[in-house]
Scaffold this motif. Structure first.
Motif, short mmCIF file in Angstrom:
data_model
loop_
_atom_site.label_atom_id
_atom_site.label_comp_id
_atom_site.label_asym_id
_atom_site.label_seq_id
_atom_site.Cartn_x
_atom_site.Cartn_y
_atom_site.Cartn_z
N UNK A 1 -3.94 8.43 11.01
CA UNK A 1 -5.16 8.01 11.71
C UNK A 1 -5.81 6.55 10.92
N UNK A 2 -5.93 6.78 9.53
CA UNK A 2 -6.75 5.62 9.20
C UNK A 2 -5.84 4.53 9.05
N UNK A 3 -4.52 4.61 8.51
CA UNK A 3 -3.80 3.40 8.53
C UNK A 3 -3.54 2.59 9.92
N UNK A 4 -3.79 3.54 11.00
CA UNK A 4 -3.56 2.87 12.18
C UNK A 4 -4.58 1.85 12.71
N UNK A 5 -5.66 2.31 11.95
CA UNK A 5 -7.16 1.60 12.61
C UNK A 5 -7.56 0.87 11.49
N UNK A 6 -7.06 0.94 10.20
CA UNK A 6 -7.70 -0.02 9.14
C UNK A 6 -7.42 -1.36 9.36
N UNK A 7 -7.98 -2.23 8.59
CA UNK A 7 -7.94 -3.92 8.72
C UNK A 7 -7.18 -4.33 7.40
N UNK B 1 0.98 -1.18 0.02
CA UNK B 1 -0.12 0.01 -0.05
C UNK B 1 1.03 1.13 0.07
N UNK B 2 0.52 2.27 -0.92
CA UNK B 2 0.96 3.75 -0.68
C UNK B 2 0.11 4.49 -0.24
N UNK B 3 0.32 5.33 0.82
CA UNK B 3 -0.44 6.33 1.11
C UNK B 3 0.02 7.61 0.82
N UNK B 4 -0.66 8.62 0.13
CA UNK B 4 -0.48 9.58 -0.26
C UNK B 4 -1.01 10.77 0.79
N UNK C 1 3.23 -4.26 3.58
CA UNK C 1 4.68 -3.09 2.92
C UNK C 1 3.78 -1.72 2.87
N UNK C 2 4.14 -0.79 3.82
CA UNK C 2 3.26 0.34 3.49
C UNK C 2 4.52 1.48 3.06
#
Ligand SMILES: C[S@@+](CC[C@H](N)C(=O)[O-])C[C@H]1O[C@@H](n2cnc3c(N)ncnc32)[C@H](O)[C@@H]1O
Length: 228
Positions: free
Chosen positions: A72-78, A63-66, A85-86
């Motif tokens: 917040x969302x990456x901490x809580x998502x499933x 996953x790539x988070x721009x 690999x983030x």
């Protein structure tokens, strides 16, 4: 946790500078309470749980988070695997430090970059890319902002998805408070979205993706696009 020190990619003279400059260690500490929890529900009328559900639907093992903000969302998502690999990509080094520390358990990679410029990451290496609340921070028309789609599509593996949210400026029903805040943020350059509307966003998605979804909740467009 040590994150590799990188150079901030945006010069104050760059039109994209103001859309990321507001995020400092201090504002990031307040971000979850003020933006994620309060503003999302009360001002933009798209509660954080709906955005989290979007993450749950689309995040992958690569996953790539721009524009991760506080993470917040990456901490809580499933995630679909225990050790995804983030990669976190942001123009703002404070954001990268804050989110990487919060997500330390995943050992994320960080990349300081402007999403409006070509991104020096391995092509076709991600199965999901998030652009959550990023487009309304970028300068110019939606057509110009769509450079962000073009830049991340090159990084997307076949079958991968680009998903996200953006606050639309026009063509949606804003509350009076939303309109007032949006105008103030546009004056400061934190947002550049007064002319962003659903149909322009839909054109951007339809022109680029093999399949896409778009829905509006309050002032917010939620979108996803897939490459075959
Ligand atoms: C409103 S915050 C969104 C945070 C989080 N994703 C959320 O949904 O709440 C916008 C994020 O996009 C980043 N950003 C803004 N302009 C950018 C650009 N040109 N290139 C890369 N990141 C940018 C900001 O630094 C910040 O992390």
């Amino acid at each position: 946790m040590a994150i590799t020190v990188q150079r901030a990619p945006l010069d104050p003279s760059d039109p994209a500078y103001r859309g990321q400059a507001v995020y400092t260690a201090r504002t990031l500490r307040a971000y979850d309470a003020v933006v994620v929890k309060l503003s999302n529900s009360l001002v933009w009328r798209c509660p954080a749980r709906d955005i989290l559900a979007q993450y749950d639907r689309h995040v992958s093992a690569a996953h790539l988070d721009v524009g991760p903000g506080t993470g917040y969302y990456l901490d809580r998502c499933r995630f679909p695997v225990d050790a995804p690999a983030i990669t976190l990509l942001d123009a703002n080094l404070d954001v990268l430090r804050y989110a990487a520390r919060r997500l330390e358990r995943y050992g994320p990679a960080t990349r300081a970059a402007d999403v409006l410029k070509p991104i020096d990451l391995e092509p076709a290496s991600f199965r999901s890319v998030a652009l959550s609340y990023v487009l309304h921070c970028l300068p110019g028309s939606l057509d110009a902002k769509a450079a962000a789609f073009d830049n991340v599509i090159r990084l997307l593996a076949p079958g991968g998805v680009v998903f996200g949210t953006t606050i639309l400026g026009t063509g949606v029903e804003h509350t009076r408070l939303a309109r007032t805040l949006m105008r103030a943020y546009n004056r400061k350059g934190i947002f550049s979205n007064l002319d962003d509307d659903r149909s322009a966003l839909e054109h951007c998605l339809a022109d680029r993706f093999d399949r896409y979804e778009l829905e509006v909740s309050g002032s917010v467009a939620l979108f996803a696009g897939w490459m075959a």
